[in-house]
Design an enzyme around this catalytic site. Structure first.
Site, PDB file in Angstrom:
ATOM      1  CB  CYS A  22      -0.989  -0.032   1.153  1.00 12.15           C
ATOM      2  SG  CYS A  22      -2.311   1.208   0.984  1.00 12.15           S
ATOM      3  CG  HIS A  54      -4.516  -3.110   2.265  1.00  7.06           C
ATOM      4  ND1 HIS A  54      -3.664  -2.716   3.275  1.00  7.06           N
ATOM      5  CD2 HIS A  54      -5.058  -1.971   1.778  1.00  7.06           C
ATOM      6  CE1 HIS A  54      -3.698  -1.406   3.401  1.00  7.06           C
ATOM      7  NE2 HIS A  54      -4.540  -0.924   2.508  1.00  7.06           N
ATOM      8  CD  GLU A  63      -3.170  -5.975   4.907  1.00  5.95           C
ATOM      9  OE1 GLU A  63      -3.391  -4.788   5.206  1.00  5.95           O
ATOM     10  OE2 GLU A  63      -2.389  -6.317   3.981  1.00  5.95           O
TER      11      GLU A  63
END
Length: 213
Positions: free
Chosen positions: A79, A188, A190
């Site tokens: 990011c 992202h 995650e």
């Protein structure tokens, strides 16, 4: 061991949990000595480019990250961490310097983004399908590959060869970039399900070619 650079900004806990879910052992540290000894590094980041850059410098980590990248240690920016890999960002007063590991700058999305006459919102937030441009060891297969984005600024690379994958958000937005031992994802991992976890696994197993910077 994969080392997440902890400079107090970023989804550190979520990113560490995602690596664990991908079967990758990680440590989080702001200790320059630990970073100097790391086998591979992850540079996270959320929020404003300048605030992230300032905090990295304030903790004495800026030169350490640069030294390790120039020494060939694999580095993965996530990011805003990806944006910091570039030379500068227009997010702030004037151009804010970045690490300069990739050629190009970070700019705000145009105000008039639209698709089929529909105005698109900024920030770009939500799921988008990745479009692969170039094969890379860290890039998962981009066939029906969706990732989660939250950003108002995007990379404008000076070298098209550093763009490994894009997404369509009114314009082609660089989603994955890389050169030599440096790679970054605007999305992202995650928060990106199987695609994100696969990218983390691939980064942890990556043995890049020598640096040319």
């Amino acid at each position: 061991m994969t080392t997440i650079i902890d400079y107090g900004i970023g989804n550190l806990r979520s990113l560490a949990k995602a690596f664990a879910a991908a079967g990758v052992e990680v440590e989080r540290t702001d200790d320059p000595g630990r970073i100097e000894d790391a086998e591979r590094l992850v540079l996270p980041g959320v929020g404003a480019f300048g605030a992230c850059a300032d905090e990295i410098r304030a903790r004495g980590l800026w030169d350490v990250v640069l030294d390790r990248a120039h020494a060939g240690v694999p580095l993965f920016g996530v990011c805003v961490g990806m944006q910091l890999l570039f030379e500068s960002s227009s997010e702030g007063v004037g151009d804010v310097p970045g690490l300069g590991l990739l050629p190009g700058h970070v700019v705000r999305f145009p105000a008039d983004l639209e698709v089929d006459g529909r105005r698109l919102k900024v920030p770009h937030m939500g799921w988008n399908e990745l479009v692969g441009r170039d094969a890379h060891a860290v890039l998962p297969p981009t066939d029906n590959a969706w990732a989660y984005f939250v950003h108002s600024y995007h990379a404008a690379p000076a070298d098209a060869a550093t763009v490994l994958a894009t997404v369509d958000y009114g314009i082609d937005v660089p989603a994955v970039v890389g050169r030599d031992n440096v790679v970054g994802a605007q999305f992202h991992p995650e928060k990106s399900g199987r695609v994100g976890l696969e990218m983390l696994r691939r980064f942890a197993a990556w043995s890049p070619s020598p640096v040319s910077v």
